[in-house]
Design a protein around this motif. Sequence first.
Motif, short mmCIF file in Angstrom:
data_model
loop_
_atom_site.label_atom_id
_atom_site.label_comp_id
_atom_site.label_asym_id
_atom_site.label_seq_id
_atom_site.Cartn_x
_atom_site.Cartn_y
_atom_site.Cartn_z
N ARG A 147 22.82 44.00 65.46
CA ARG A 147 24.02 43.79 65.20
C ARG A 147 24.72 44.18 66.48
O ARG A 147 26.04 44.04 66.74
CB ARG A 147 24.80 44.70 63.86
CG ARG A 147 24.00 44.30 62.72
CD ARG A 147 25.03 44.63 61.49
NE ARG A 147 24.58 43.87 60.49
CZ ARG A 147 25.13 42.65 60.01
NH1 ARG A 147 25.87 41.96 60.56
NH2 ARG A 147 24.73 42.10 58.97
N THR B 3 26.85 34.15 61.95
CA THR B 3 25.73 35.00 61.21
C THR B 3 25.56 33.98 60.16
O THR B 3 25.99 33.53 59.44
CB THR B 3 26.36 36.40 60.44
OG1 THR B 3 27.19 37.08 61.53
CG2 THR B 3 25.27 36.89 59.69
N ASN C 234 34.29 34.39 60.58
CA ASN C 234 34.94 33.09 61.18
C ASN C 234 34.46 32.52 62.36
O ASN C 234 34.81 31.58 62.73
CB ASN C 234 36.46 33.41 61.32
CG ASN C 234 36.70 34.44 62.43
OD1 ASN C 234 35.62 35.02 62.77
ND2 ASN C 234 38.01 34.58 62.96
N SER D 249 29.75 36.12 68.91
CA SER D 249 30.39 36.94 67.68
C SER D 249 29.76 36.88 66.42
O SER D 249 29.06 35.62 66.36
CB SER D 249 31.69 36.48 67.74
OG SER D 249 32.33 37.00 66.48
N SER D 250 29.59 37.72 65.87
CA SER D 250 28.98 37.62 64.36
C SER D 250 30.11 37.61 63.39
O SER D 250 29.64 38.02 62.05
CB SER D 250 28.01 38.89 64.14
OG SER D 250 26.89 38.80 65.05
N GLU D 251 31.13 37.60 63.65
CA GLU D 251 32.35 37.58 62.65
C GLU D 251 32.22 36.68 61.55
O GLU D 251 31.53 35.42 61.86
CB GLU D 251 33.44 37.57 63.40
CG GLU D 251 33.87 38.81 64.36
CD GLU D 251 33.72 40.06 63.74
OE1 GLU D 251 34.35 40.34 62.46
OE2 GLU D 251 33.46 41.14 64.12
#
Length: 1105
Positions: A14, A501, A408, A404-406
């Motif tokens: 992460r 993700t 959205n 990014s792993s967000e």
Amino acid sequence: MGVIGLDKIKTLQRNPANIRNLCILAHVDHGKTTLADCLVANNGIISSRLAGKLRYLDSREDEQVRGITMKSSAISLHYSTGNQEYLLNLIDSPGHVDFSSEVSTAVRLCDGAIVVVDAVEGVCPQTQAVLRQAWLENVRPVLVINKMDRLIMELKLTALEAYTHLQKILGQVNAVTGTLFTSKVLEERAEKVKEEVNRDKDPSGDQVYDWSAGLEDADDSHLYFSPDQGNVVFASAIDGWGFSIQHFAHIYSQRMGIRTEVLLKTLWGDFYLDTKIQRIMKGAQTKGKKPLFVQLVLDNIWSLYDAVVTRRDKQKVEKVMTSLGIKVMTRDLRHSDPKVLLFAICNQWLPVSKAVLSMVCEKLPSPLEMAAEKVEKLMSVRTRRFDSLPERTQELKTAFLQCSSEINAPVIIFVSKMFAVDTKTLPQKRQRPLNQEEIAQRREVARQRHAEKLAAESLERATQSGSAPGEATMTSLPLKPEEEEEQKEVFIAFARIYSGTVKKGQRVLVLGPKYDPAQGLSLLPEGCSASDCIQEVPHLSCCTVENLYLLMGRELEELEEIPAGNVMGIGGLEDCVLKTATLSASPACSPFTPLYFEAAPIVRVAVEPKHPSEMPKLVSGMRLLNQADPCAEVLIQETGEHVLVTAGEVHLQRCLDDLRERFAKIEISVSKPIIPFRETVVRPPKVDMVNEELGKQQKVAVIHQVKKELPQGRSSDYQHVDPDGLVTLTTPNRLATVCVRAIPLPQEVTVLLERNSELIRALELMNSSLREGRAMDINLRILEAIAELKDHLQSLLQERKWRNAVERIWAFGPRRYGPNILLNSIKDYSRPSVWQCLEWRHSNDQVRAPASPLRDFDNSIVSGFQLATLSGPMCEEPLMGVCFSVERWDVESVPFSQNSDTLKEDSVSPEALRDVSSHGNSVDATTERKMDASSVDCYGPVSGQLIAAMKEACRYAFQAQPQRLMAAMYTCEIMATAEVLGRVYGVLGKREGRVLHEEMKEGTDMFIITAVLPVAESFGFADEIRKRTSGLASPQLVFSHWEVISSDPYWVPTTEEEYLHFGEKADSVNQALKYMNAVRRRKGLFVEEKIVEHAEKQRTLGKNK
């Protein structure tokens, strides 16, 4: 999983800032897998004593037997330095040239690479190849100079000689990098100059450009390898030691009181330590002093080897251990092999894993540091510029860079290959340790079974019945299908997630290589996601991510979700992905550019099952093999043969073993390798076979001889061959006549056409769209490339006989994009140019040629040319480097003028005209010749006759010229010592090889021989050369080019000198004839050969006295 737990890895995944995705690249046998073992041992997964012997990442049996890596395999490692913890996704790749496709799949998923170079052999051919692959994928490399122990033990170099040798190796590696950088800068400079010229053209005269200006401005300091920059490690992975300059700089800064920054700059270079004034001075070489690197670093290592291995001086060893503060186990001190003690000391003093991993964490980029240039390159598929993509697609560049792993963030994944694993190795099938409750339950079940068994036995004794064995057999029967099911192969995708993700059970879009995001966005509704059913968009499908795996070398660990920036395995994609694919949750994503393969598949074999009933198993097995190997190709020929195409002999052997043992699991019969050849024509020779000048009468005689040898299938009324090679052929119904001449193309033109086959294919697609009036989105970049190709052709075809030839090109062939040309040399016949898409750019109104009877049958001429170039007259192999010039084409005008509509239809779709016997009737009714209608019917449609006539005319025109066979050639790089050089030359000469040059590697006794070798003679070459040289020479074969075999396969002696030199029979070996007859025999064609039926034992006239 060793020391580190799965939960720890999940936590590290992460944090993309501390992730390093890297691969190990090197020439074969330079120590990649041994170095990987040392890094794996650092995590406690294997014992450090087994590093280099176990070869943990070589999980296949044949890899262990051969001692080379054949498949890229990944493992996740943990490394902590200071207060930072890093996750390293390490991929070990093969070094053999046959498996360079595996290197491509590994490099695509990485941000950095460890390039390993042998300290003795230096830069080898495959080293240059992997550096080029890393450069093309924008991967930042670091250097490990491995096998330093060979400089001490094998070459017996002093420390000073070794230092000079290492400087040369660094220079060689930097020279390769510099060449790549220079070519890139010059290309960019050329593009800028071209844009400037197009923007403001100066009509006053020519402008002079300084091409070196771009090189002076560009900063290349970060590209080169230098120990003082911290991107070089010196190591001996087999002995467990390695170091960088920084390590010794920290040690000596404390001992000598010199600042670390000063030592970092001076430890490598022309500096020495003046012991009198205790200062570091410059000019070690001119003053005859020992360089600082030798004095402070190499001398210590050399003295350690001398004490431990050479002299075995126990007192000195104990003194060294005391000074270094190292404790060694008693069994290592008493071991009979000194290398065991050496490994124990070095592994504590200079651990190679620490040196390499700290360099990787410090110098290689994280996923967050991905270059914008790399992102644009990945998304610019099929020569499209990044700025020409839709806006929503260009916005995804930000997602790549942010990693990014967000929730959205759009999910973007690239699958570089599919690899097969046994079902038993999957985590779901693996036996896990039981807890106390489960152990108690199983104990209770076992007790019950035992009690039931005892009761059954007592019942059997009482009743004396034999039914129990029958029941036992009945209960054992259902287990067989389960066993078979367990042995099934499962495919896992080798992939990397660039954004978002990915979760288990998530649906994603599979973007095919031809998917166009602009088309997809226009067809799909706004806000459409992968969960919606998508059917109407071409090259777009949906799939479900069934399983996610953490790749741990030989093992897999199941995960529920994986965030951006990680390398992973995905299960359940075998039905959606063949070899590579781009997966995304957004239809705006562009498919990634295809992988660059260094070696093209060239070796073909036909495969069939030994038992015909097992053919379905073979077909299924070959389909699985095609999916599991990124480079192998599986074809079904027109003859029905199942053909396997591989990159080389070792690759072929591995594919066949996989087919037998893993995928088909049947006995198979394999043909001898199918060697590809090409047919061509050359200019008439000026000298004969004994180097005597040919007179004019001789040339005429030869042409007449060829003319007599032409097939006599049709009478002379239909065909005529002029002495100068012009062939005139008439269709059977005498309505059309074609005159064709075959001309050899210059070699540069042939090479250019072959290199630009994909561009010519794009040109043909554009032209067909223009002819049919379809709307199309023409890429300006492709048009520029086509214009450059046209200009290049014009510059190469400058001779008088090629005047205006480029404008008169009718078609390319075979398959409309091959290295042969059909030329329109007919007077007063104008047709749309093959370059009409370039004219379309300037004018939207298509320039139409005036209607003529010939225009209606234009496609028939092109189709005949395509058939002729696809299979030549010598041995039905494709033609190469031949230009067919159509000099006259006469058509009876009266019949066509009254039936033009029918004939237009005929030219548009030749396939639909096989039943046009009625057309022949209508044509015949208006013919001036008073022929019977039935006589025209028997010849079939006019277009078909014209196709056949054109094909035959091309074949006769080809035969009227001096014919030659072209062989596929390997470039062969051989490293050998001086004592076996003669044997290497002997093997090359025996196999028709030709040595181009040889050079000696400075500081070693190794020679590098560069030669060319026919592919037809290459089978068994590597084994033979190893046997003849006792393993002291190793060849690397890479497909290079096509080469004309100089000998004429149809040659017969015609002059007195030739009769005297070759004899009346001239039965010496003709290499071209041997190859040609072998191909004809394989294809079932007629072979002219003499067979001795009634032989007698030869008797000598006199006996030896």
